[in-house]
Design a protein around this motif. Sequence first.
Motif: not given
Length: 282
Positions: A105-108, A116-124, A240-241
């Motif tokens: 279920g982990d996803k980025v 801002v530019g490119k941002v990443f979102r981790l959900e675990v 969420t990161w």
Amino acid sequence: MLPATFKLCAATSYRHLRNVTGLRRQAAAALGQELSRLSRRGAAPGAWIHHVRRRSSLLGSRLEEKPFSELEMSYIKQGEEALQKSLSILGDQDGWKTETSADNGDKVLSKVLPDVGKVFRLEVVVEQPLDAVYSELVDNMEQMGDWNPNVQEVKILQKIGKDTVITHEKAAAAAGNIVGPRDFVSVRCSKRRGSTCVLAGMATTFGAMPEQKGFIRAENGPMCMVLRPVSGNPSQTKLTWLLSIDLKGWLPKTIINQVLSQTQVDFAHHLRERLARTVGTC
């Protein structure tokens, strides 16, 4: 008529309060007005003494609070801005694209923002209660280098109040040493409201921590982690990161994107291992 002991107590307390200066003098005047008002109303001695003790206690606690300097206030403001901007980015559900998705279920996810530019979102989902996750990420922040191979060291340079800290972080080389060691100076703000915790941060400057030999000074932010108990299962925590980093230097975007998304996947893996060890031994 007020009892003689009450008058003596009132007079003695009032004379004592009049001897103080600055803020205390203002407080003394206010208490003096309260004394006169209560005297005119014929308040009982016990009620008056309780009132003065309570007001004096509140005054003392406020006077003991160390006022923040202009520089400290600027750091607090930066932390608050990082928090608000991060939550605003996470609150916009449009435009997110999947970078990686695991069987557990982990996803980025990622998206590109104009300013801002490119941002990443981790959900675990972490199989530990929120308090354990919060303690590891906030209270034990400086121990992150012990369990996350991507981090060499995290050091708190200064604490400002109960919510804000200035940190210096050294990141290890990545992608087979294609991305050399980076370091970061950040202001971090942690807020806990009920069952939700937000840990936010962004790059800042700190005079006592200039650029370090052997490291490229990168910049992060705005970034944040949001922690919430899983609905119906408080023994699990939804994490969420939001990650936004300018690694500096001359690096292809494909390499940067790969490194940052993999950093988040690795973080979730190492955090779970750390919590399994530490929580299980408590």
